[in-house]
Write a protein that holds these residues in place. Sequence first.
Motif, PDB file in Angstrom:
ATOM      1  N   PRO A   1       0.841  -1.199   0.000  1.00 13.13           N
ATOM      2  CA  PRO A   1       0.000   0.000   0.000  1.00 13.13           C
ATOM      3  C   PRO A   1       0.874   1.245   0.000  1.00 13.13           C
ATOM      4  O   PRO A   1       1.935   1.284   0.611  1.00 13.13           O
ATOM      5  N   SER A   2       0.425   2.251  -0.713  1.00 10.09           N
ATOM      6  CA  SER A   2       1.159   3.501  -0.783  1.00 10.09           C
ATOM      7  C   SER A   2       0.926   4.286   0.502  1.00 10.09           C
ATOM      8  O   SER A   2      -0.202   4.560   0.882  1.00 10.09           O
ATOM      9  N   LYS A   3       2.008   4.640   1.161  1.00 13.18           N
ATOM     10  CA  LYS A   3       1.895   5.400   2.397  1.00 13.18           C
ATOM     11  C   LYS A   3       1.926   6.875   2.031  1.00 13.18           C
ATOM     12  O   LYS A   3       2.832   7.333   1.348  1.00 13.18           O
ATOM     13  N   SER A   4       0.951   7.608   2.474  1.00 10.09           N
ATOM     14  CA  SER A   4       0.909   9.035   2.167  1.00 10.09           C
ATOM     15  C   SER A   4       1.037   9.841   3.447  1.00 10.09           C
ATOM     16  O   SER A   4       0.750   9.362   4.543  1.00 10.09           O
ATOM     17  N   LEU A   5       1.488  11.056   3.269  1.00  3.64           N
ATOM     18  CA  LEU A   5       1.654  11.972   4.391  1.00  3.64           C
ATOM     19  C   LEU A   5       0.274  12.384   4.897  1.00  3.64           C
ATOM     20  O   LEU A   5      -0.574  12.810   4.119  1.00  3.64           O
ATOM     21  N   SER A   6       0.025  12.224   6.188  1.00  2.00           N
ATOM     22  CA  SER A   6      -1.265  12.558   6.777  1.00  2.00           C
ATOM     23  C   SER A   6      -1.130  13.827   7.609  1.00  2.00           C
ATOM     24  O   SER A   6      -0.282  13.909   8.495  1.00  2.00           O
ATOM     25  N   ILE A   7      -1.959  14.812   7.286  1.00  2.00           N
ATOM     26  CA  ILE A   7      -1.946  16.095   7.986  1.00  2.00           C
ATOM     27  C   ILE A   7      -3.365  16.368   8.477  1.00  2.00           C
ATOM     28  O   ILE A   7      -4.322  16.269   7.709  1.00  2.00           O
ATOM     29  N   ARG A   8      -3.492  16.721   9.738  1.00  2.00           N
ATOM     30  CA  ARG A   8      -4.801  17.074  10.314  1.00  2.00           C
ATOM     31  C   ARG A   8      -4.766  18.526  10.766  1.00  2.00           C
ATOM     32  O   ARG A   8      -3.776  18.980  11.326  1.00  2.00           O
ATOM     33  N   ILE A   9      -5.870  19.214  10.522  1.00  2.00           N
ATOM     34  CA  ILE A   9      -6.019  20.598  10.960  1.00  2.00           C
ATOM     35  C   ILE A   9      -7.328  20.687  11.726  1.00  2.00           C
ATOM     36  O   ILE A   9      -8.388  20.357  11.188  1.00  2.00           O
ATOM     37  N   ASP A  10      -7.266  21.131  12.990  1.00  2.00           N
ATOM     38  CA  ASP A  10      -8.486  21.209  13.782  1.00  2.00           C
ATOM     39  C   ASP A  10      -9.150  22.575  13.591  1.00  2.00           C
ATOM     40  O   ASP A  10      -8.702  23.412  12.816  1.00  2.00           O
ATOM     41  N   ALA A  11     -10.244  22.795  14.299  1.00  2.00           N
ATOM     42  CA  ALA A  11     -11.046  24.012  14.124  1.00  2.00           C
ATOM     43  C   ALA A  11     -10.289  25.276  14.515  1.00  2.00           C
ATOM     44  O   ALA A  11     -10.549  26.357  13.969  1.00  2.00           O
ATOM     45  N   GLN A  12      -9.325  25.174  15.425  1.00  2.00           N
ATOM     46  CA  GLN A  12      -8.561  26.345  15.850  1.00  2.00           C
ATOM     47  C   GLN A  12      -7.366  26.600  14.942  1.00  2.00           C
ATOM     48  O   GLN A  12      -6.643  27.574  15.126  1.00  2.00           O
ATOM     49  N   GLY A  13      -7.109  25.728  13.966  1.00  2.00           N
ATOM     50  CA  GLY A  13      -5.994  25.907  13.043  1.00  2.00           C
ATOM     51  C   GLY A  13      -4.723  25.221  13.486  1.00  2.00           C
ATOM     52  O   GLY A  13      -3.657  25.486  12.942  1.00  2.00           O
ATOM     53  N   VAL A  14      -4.808  24.334  14.468  1.00  2.00           N
ATOM     54  CA  VAL A  14      -3.638  23.595  14.941  1.00  2.00           C
ATOM     55  C   VAL A  14      -3.357  22.462  13.960  1.00  2.00           C
ATOM     56  O   VAL A  14      -4.227  21.652  13.660  1.00  2.00           O
ATOM     57  N   ILE A  15      -2.110  22.401  13.463  1.00  2.00           N
ATOM     58  CA  ILE A  15      -1.712  21.416  12.463  1.00  2.00           C
ATOM     59  C   ILE A  15      -1.012  20.255  13.163  1.00  2.00           C
ATOM     60  O   ILE A  15      -0.111  20.457  13.962  1.00  2.00           O
ATOM     61  N   THR A  16      -1.435  19.040  12.826  1.00  2.00           N
ATOM     62  CA  THR A  16      -0.846  17.840  13.405  1.00  2.00           C
ATOM     63  C   THR A  16      -0.323  16.958  12.280  1.00  2.00           C
ATOM     64  O   THR A  16      -1.067  16.602  11.363  1.00  2.00           O
ATOM     65  N   MET A  17       0.979  16.627  12.355  1.00  2.00           N
ATOM     66  CA  MET A  17       1.598  15.743  11.362  1.00  2.00           C
ATOM     67  C   MET A  17       2.282  14.611  12.109  1.00  2.00           C
ATOM     68  O   MET A  17       3.133  14.856  12.958  1.00  2.00           O
ATOM     69  N   GLY A  18       1.939  13.391  11.806  1.00  2.00           N
ATOM     70  CA  GLY A  18       2.572  12.238  12.443  1.00  2.00           C
ATOM     71  C   GLY A  18       2.354  12.179  13.939  1.00  2.00           C
ATOM     72  O   GLY A  18       3.223  11.726  14.670  1.00  2.00           O
ATOM     73  N   GLY A  19       1.250  12.673  14.403  1.00  2.00           N
ATOM     74  CA  GLY A  19       0.939  12.630  15.827  1.00  2.00           C
ATOM     75  C   GLY A  19       1.531  13.782  16.628  1.00  2.00           C
ATOM     76  O   GLY A  19       1.345  13.844  17.835  1.00  2.00           O
ATOM     77  N   ARG A  20       2.273  14.693  15.986  1.00  2.00           N
ATOM     78  CA  ARG A  20       2.857  15.837  16.691  1.00  2.00           C
ATOM     79  C   ARG A  20       2.263  17.130  16.165  1.00  2.00           C
ATOM     80  O   ARG A  20       1.944  17.261  14.986  1.00  2.00           O
ATOM     81  N   GLU A  21       2.175  18.079  17.053  1.00  2.00           N
ATOM     82  CA  GLU A  21       1.695  19.408  16.677  1.00  2.00           C
ATOM     83  C   GLU A  21       2.832  20.139  15.979  1.00  2.00           C
ATOM     84  O   GLU A  21       3.969  20.149  16.431  1.00  2.00           O
ATOM     85  N   VAL A  22       2.505  20.785  14.838  1.00  2.00           N
ATOM     86  CA  VAL A  22       3.515  21.423  14.001  1.00  2.00           C
ATOM     87  C   VAL A  22       3.078  22.850  13.697  1.00  2.00           C
ATOM     88  O   VAL A  22       1.898  23.103  13.437  1.00  2.00           O
ATOM     89  N   ASP A  23       4.052  23.766  13.702  1.00  2.00           N
ATOM     90  CA  ASP A  23       3.787  25.145  13.303  1.00  2.00           C
ATOM     91  C   ASP A  23       3.680  25.197  11.781  1.00  2.00           C
ATOM     92  O   ASP A  23       4.312  24.403  11.076  1.00  2.00           O
ATOM     93  N   ILE A  24       2.896  26.140  11.270  1.00  2.00           N
ATOM     94  CA  ILE A  24       2.671  26.216   9.823  1.00  2.00           C
ATOM     95  C   ILE A  24       3.963  26.492   9.065  1.00  2.00           C
ATOM     96  O   ILE A  24       4.115  26.101   7.913  1.00  2.00           O
ATOM     97  N   ARG A  25       4.937  27.139   9.716  1.00  2.00           N
ATOM     98  CA  ARG A  25       6.209  27.431   9.059  1.00  2.00           C
ATOM     99  C   ARG A  25       7.110  26.206   8.985  1.00  2.00           C
ATOM    100  O   ARG A  25       8.096  26.212   8.247  1.00  2.00           O
TER     101      ARG A  25
END
Length: 134
Positions: free
Chosen positions: A58-82
């Motif tokens: 299966p092709s593994k793709s980068l998963s990014i979540r953005i919640d209602a407040q604009g907090v970005i989560t990549m790989g289970g960690r919170e990440v700044d937009i920069r």
Amino acid sequence: MKRKKHTSADDEAQIDMTPMLDIVFIMLIFFIVTTSFVKEKGLDVNRPDNNNPQTNQPSKSLSIRIDAQGVITMGGREVDIRRVVANAQTFLAENNTDSAAIQADEDTEHGIVVEVMNQVKIAGIEKVSVLVKS
């Protein structure tokens, strides 16, 4: 000798259908020959080739979540937009992929989602999809 009496059924004229059938066939040939086919304009669809062998991995793709407040989560960690570009490049170095999936909350500002999409494209991932709630 008895004479035959002519009945009205014997005197009826019969219609020869052969000339009418000839005309119908000539008209059919005429319409077939003079018909012009127009290619309809529309969108070109890029379909995958069937010649490519299917891999079972299966092709593994980068998963990014953005919640209602604009907090970005990549790989289970919170990440700044920069730092999205750097994290996406790190993910690319570790995994052989060309796709990313962004899952945003319905109350997230569109500008944040678009900025994350741009950052992922800058990192080198061309196939970006936005997941929606169905």
